[in-house]
Design a protein around this motif. Structure first.
Motif, PDB file in Angstrom:
ATOM      1  N   GLY A  97      53.356 -64.521   7.155  1.00  0.00           N
ATOM      2  CA  GLY A  97      52.448 -63.723   7.420  1.00  0.00           C
ATOM      3  C   GLY A  97      50.954 -63.140   6.587  1.00  0.00           C
ATOM      4  O   GLY A  97      49.671 -64.189   6.991  1.00  0.00           O
ATOM      5  N   THR A  98      51.855 -63.534   5.450  1.00  0.00           N
ATOM      6  CA  THR A  98      49.894 -63.317   4.699  1.00  0.00           C
ATOM      7  C   THR A  98      49.703 -64.162   4.314  1.00  0.00           C
ATOM      8  O   THR A  98      48.767 -64.646   4.141  1.00  0.00           O
ATOM      9  CB  THR A  98      51.126 -62.877   3.016  1.00  0.00           C
ATOM     10  OG1 THR A  98      52.088 -61.633   3.134  1.00  0.00           O
ATOM     11  CG2 THR A  98      49.535 -62.825   2.193  1.00  0.00           C
ATOM     12  N   MET A  99      50.603 -65.630   4.797  1.00  0.00           N
ATOM     13  CA  MET A  99      50.300 -66.947   4.232  1.00  0.00           C
ATOM     14  C   MET A  99      49.419 -67.584   5.181  1.00  0.00           C
ATOM     15  O   MET A  99      47.891 -67.656   5.058  1.00  0.00           O
ATOM     16  CB  MET A  99      50.684 -67.843   3.887  1.00  0.00           C
ATOM     17  CG  MET A  99      51.369 -68.258   3.471  1.00  0.00           C
ATOM     18  SD  MET A  99      50.418 -69.113   1.154  1.00  0.00           S
ATOM     19  CE  MET A  99      50.145 -70.521   2.264  1.00  0.00           C
ATOM     20  N   ALA A 100      49.697 -67.040   6.374  1.00  0.00           N
ATOM     21  CA  ALA A 100      48.814 -67.112   8.172  1.00  0.00           C
ATOM     22  C   ALA A 100      47.540 -66.870   7.789  1.00  0.00           C
ATOM     23  O   ALA A 100      46.429 -67.418   8.017  1.00  0.00           O
ATOM     24  CB  ALA A 100      49.745 -66.983   9.633  1.00  0.00           C
ATOM     25  N   ILE A 101      47.371 -65.451   7.195  1.00  0.00           N
ATOM     26  CA  ILE A 101      46.342 -64.522   7.383  1.00  0.00           C
ATOM     27  C   ILE A 101      45.278 -65.041   6.489  1.00  0.00           C
ATOM     28  O   ILE A 101      44.134 -65.548   6.169  1.00  0.00           O
ATOM     29  CB  ILE A 101      46.460 -62.856   7.344  1.00  0.00           C
ATOM     30  CG1 ILE A 101      47.230 -62.681   8.088  1.00  0.00           C
ATOM     31  CG2 ILE A 101      45.212 -62.268   6.976  1.00  0.00           C
ATOM     32  CD1 ILE A 101      47.536 -61.230   8.582  1.00  0.00           C
ATOM     33  N   VAL A 183      47.566 -54.988   5.244  1.00  0.00           N
ATOM     34  CA  VAL A 183      46.972 -54.313   3.808  1.00  0.00           C
ATOM     35  C   VAL A 183      47.333 -54.975   3.155  1.00  0.00           C
ATOM     36  O   VAL A 183      45.995 -55.139   2.065  1.00  0.00           O
ATOM     37  CB  VAL A 183      48.013 -53.330   3.696  1.00  0.00           C
ATOM     38  CG1 VAL A 183      47.634 -52.563   2.797  1.00  0.00           C
ATOM     39  CG2 VAL A 183      47.590 -52.298   5.574  1.00  0.00           C
ATOM     40  N   ASN A 184      47.862 -55.879   3.102  1.00  0.00           N
ATOM     41  CA  ASN A 184      48.546 -57.022   1.568  1.00  0.00           C
ATOM     42  C   ASN A 184      47.639 -58.209   2.075  1.00  0.00           C
ATOM     43  O   ASN A 184      46.971 -58.636   0.965  1.00  0.00           O
ATOM     44  CB  ASN A 184      49.507 -57.511   2.182  1.00  0.00           C
ATOM     45  CG  ASN A 184      50.100 -58.321  -0.074  1.00  0.00           C
ATOM     46  OD1 ASN A 184      50.049 -57.582  -0.558  1.00  0.00           O
ATOM     47  ND2 ASN A 184      50.072 -59.274   0.272  1.00  0.00           N
ATOM     48  N   ALA A 185      47.306 -58.628   3.225  1.00  0.00           N
ATOM     49  CA  ALA A 185      46.165 -59.552   3.095  1.00  0.00           C
ATOM     50  C   ALA A 185      44.560 -58.932   3.101  1.00  0.00           C
ATOM     51  O   ALA A 185      43.672 -59.685   2.656  1.00  0.00           O
ATOM     52  CB  ALA A 185      46.431 -59.878   4.427  1.00  0.00           C
ATOM     53  N   TRP A 186      44.294 -57.297   3.208  1.00  0.00           N
ATOM     54  CA  TRP A 186      43.218 -57.395   3.038  1.00  0.00           C
ATOM     55  C   TRP A 186      42.881 -57.011   1.417  1.00  0.00           C
ATOM     56  O   TRP A 186      41.608 -57.468   1.256  1.00  0.00           O
ATOM     57  CB  TRP A 186      43.233 -56.439   3.682  1.00  0.00           C
ATOM     58  CG  TRP A 186      41.764 -55.233   3.557  1.00  0.00           C
ATOM     59  CD1 TRP A 186      40.305 -55.198   4.152  1.00  0.00           C
ATOM     60  CD2 TRP A 186      41.932 -54.332   2.310  1.00  0.00           C
ATOM     61  NE1 TRP A 186      39.373 -54.264   3.546  1.00  0.00           N
ATOM     62  CE2 TRP A 186      40.069 -53.467   2.842  1.00  0.00           C
ATOM     63  CE3 TRP A 186      42.328 -54.055   1.543  1.00  0.00           C
ATOM     64  CZ2 TRP A 186      40.301 -52.653   1.530  1.00  0.00           C
ATOM     65  CZ3 TRP A 186      42.392 -52.522   0.624  1.00  0.00           C
ATOM     66  CH2 TRP A 186      40.868 -52.376   0.367  1.00  0.00           C
ATOM     67  N   GLN A 187      44.166 -56.732   0.724  1.00  0.00           N
ATOM     68  CA  GLN A 187      43.537 -56.370  -0.550  1.00  0.00           C
ATOM     69  C   GLN A 187      44.025 -57.696  -1.305  1.00  0.00           C
ATOM     70  O   GLN A 187      42.533 -57.849  -2.665  1.00  0.00           O
ATOM     71  CB  GLN A 187      44.873 -55.512  -0.923  1.00  0.00           C
ATOM     72  CG  GLN A 187      44.264 -55.580  -2.795  1.00  0.00           C
ATOM     73  CD  GLN A 187      45.167 -54.472  -3.491  1.00  0.00           C
ATOM     74  OE1 GLN A 187      46.794 -54.589  -2.669  1.00  0.00           O
ATOM     75  NE2 GLN A 187      45.175 -54.488  -4.448  1.00  0.00           N
ATOM     76  N   GLY A 244      53.484 -63.982  -5.339  1.00  0.00           N
ATOM     77  CA  GLY A 244      52.884 -62.587  -5.267  1.00  0.00           C
ATOM     78  C   GLY A 244      53.749 -61.353  -4.255  1.00  0.00           C
ATOM     79  O   GLY A 244      54.249 -60.182  -4.337  1.00  0.00           O
ATOM     80  N   CYS A 245      54.587 -61.660  -3.490  1.00  0.00           N
ATOM     81  CA  CYS A 245      55.080 -61.897  -2.216  1.00  0.00           C
ATOM     82  C   CYS A 245      56.512 -62.006  -2.500  1.00  0.00           C
ATOM     83  O   CYS A 245      57.326 -60.384  -1.783  1.00  0.00           O
ATOM     84  CB  CYS A 245      55.322 -62.704  -1.070  1.00  0.00           C
ATOM     85  SG  CYS A 245      53.481 -63.080  -0.559  1.00  0.00           S
ATOM     86  N   PHE A 246      57.186 -62.303  -3.442  1.00  0.00           N
ATOM     87  CA  PHE A 246      58.925 -61.672  -3.692  1.00  0.00           C
ATOM     88  C   PHE A 246      58.525 -60.943  -4.734  1.00  0.00           C
ATOM     89  O   PHE A 246      59.815 -60.720  -4.988  1.00  0.00           O
ATOM     90  CB  PHE A 246      59.071 -63.158  -3.496  1.00  0.00           C
ATOM     91  CG  PHE A 246      60.157 -64.234  -2.502  1.00  0.00           C
ATOM     92  CD1 PHE A 246      61.448 -63.947  -2.501  1.00  0.00           C
ATOM     93  CD2 PHE A 246      58.940 -64.513  -1.522  1.00  0.00           C
ATOM     94  CE1 PHE A 246      62.039 -64.586  -0.798  1.00  0.00           C
ATOM     95  CE2 PHE A 246      59.671 -65.531  -0.741  1.00  0.00           C
ATOM     96  CZ  PHE A 246      60.721 -65.246  -0.284  1.00  0.00           C
TER      97      PHE A 246
END
Length: 316
Positions: A97-101, A183-187, A244-246
């Motif tokens: 999800g973070t990668m896609a955004i 929230v993580n992608a926004w940061q 970062g995600c892991f």
């Protein structure tokens, strides 16, 4: 009598060093502080965790050597045998999800700022400011913003007549993980934006001009010329985002607590390690060290595989 001429021997010339060449001694001198810090804060903890994971512990007292016994214990004993796959699945979804955004929105912002240089520095600064703040602080701020009782997000939704959209964002298992991803992608959206912006600035303008002269549209120019040249930037962002995600812990802890939100919907490997280390039984040191080594091997191995696969794609 003819005076004899004194024979003078010219002094030996010292070999001139080539301009820009630095001796190995200077290189070693400047690298030693970095090597010392790297060894102290990375190598030593990894070796220590590996060593601790080979023994059974009674509190803080080291017990008998068990080899892979601690690894077998955390992979087969309930509840860790169920919590590890669930947390790993959440980490995978969190990364995807973070990668896609980040890739789509970050690339879109980079393209817009590249084409319209007006206010470029201002917007780059604004989008980059959130990742200068601690994720723990960001998590607590967003937990207040998303509060179902006094949070301004639900208040704004009710004010414009969207009462049905006002939800306990962090209190529903189906919403907790998507909210965490947003929230993580926004940061961190500023990081990919800057990397993509630098990569776009390095593309020769002549290539795009030649494509325009051949009648290629803007979309065709982007996908045929720009995007292939952006693959090195995509590779860097992918590897850094995966790491970062892991390694995520602080943001999840701030938004969902040490149990990972409602029903463990946001539980990740970092939280699981925290609970194993500080809430485990008498052998908490051995089991948490074994879990830490498994996480390290997973992150290191997958990051290396991703880096090689993406580099091979760049070559082809």
């Amino acid at each position: 009598m003819v005076p004899t001429q004194e024979l003078t021997v010219p002094p030996a010339r010292r070999p001139r060093r080539r301009a820009g060449r630095v001796s190995a001694g200077w290189i070693t001198t400047f690298c030693l502080p970095a090597i010392a810090l790297y060894g102290l804060f990375l190598v030593v903890p990894i070796v220590t965790a590996f060593y601790y994971g080979l023994f059974r512990w009674d509190g803080t007292r080291q017990g008998a050597f068990v080899g892979v016994g601690n690894y077998r214990e955390i992979l087969t004993r309930y509840p860790l045998s169920d919590e590890i796959p669930a947390a790993l699945g959440h980490n995978v979804l969190f990364f995807v999800g973070t990668m896609a955004i980040q890739n789509t929105v970050g690339l879109g912002l980079a393209v817009l700022l590249h084409r319209n240089p007006w206010g470029k520095r201002l917007f780059q600064t604004l989008f980059s400011l959130p990742y200068l703040i601690s994720p723990l602080i960001v998590g607590y701020i967003w937990s207040l913003l998303l509060s179902p009782t006094f949070g301004p997000v639900n208040f704004a939704l009710r004010a414009i007549g969207l009462d049905a959209w006002a939800r306990p964002w962090l209190g529903e298992p189906d919403l907790a993980l998507p909210v965490l991803i947003l929230v993580n992608a926004w940061q961190w959206i500023g990081g990919p934006m800057l990397i993509f912006g630098a990569a776009l600035a390095g593309i020769p303008q002549e290539l795009e001009e030649a494509a325009a002269m051949d009648g290629a549209s803007s979309a065709r120019t982007f996908w045929s010329i720009r995007f292939p040249l952006l693959m090195p930037a995509v590779g860097v962002i992918t590897v850094l985002t995966f790491i970062g995600c892991f390694n995520i812990f602080d943001l999840v802890y701030a938004l969902g607590g040490s149990d990972g939100g409602p029903g463990g919907a946001m539980d990740v490997l970092g939280l699981l390690y925290y609970r194993t280390a500080f809430r485990g039984g008498s052998n908490a040191i051995g089991e948490s060290s074994a879990l830490a080594m498994l996480i390290f091997v997973l992150i290191f191995g997958v990051s290396l595989a991703l880096e090689r696969a993406l580099r091979r794609r760049e070559v082809h």
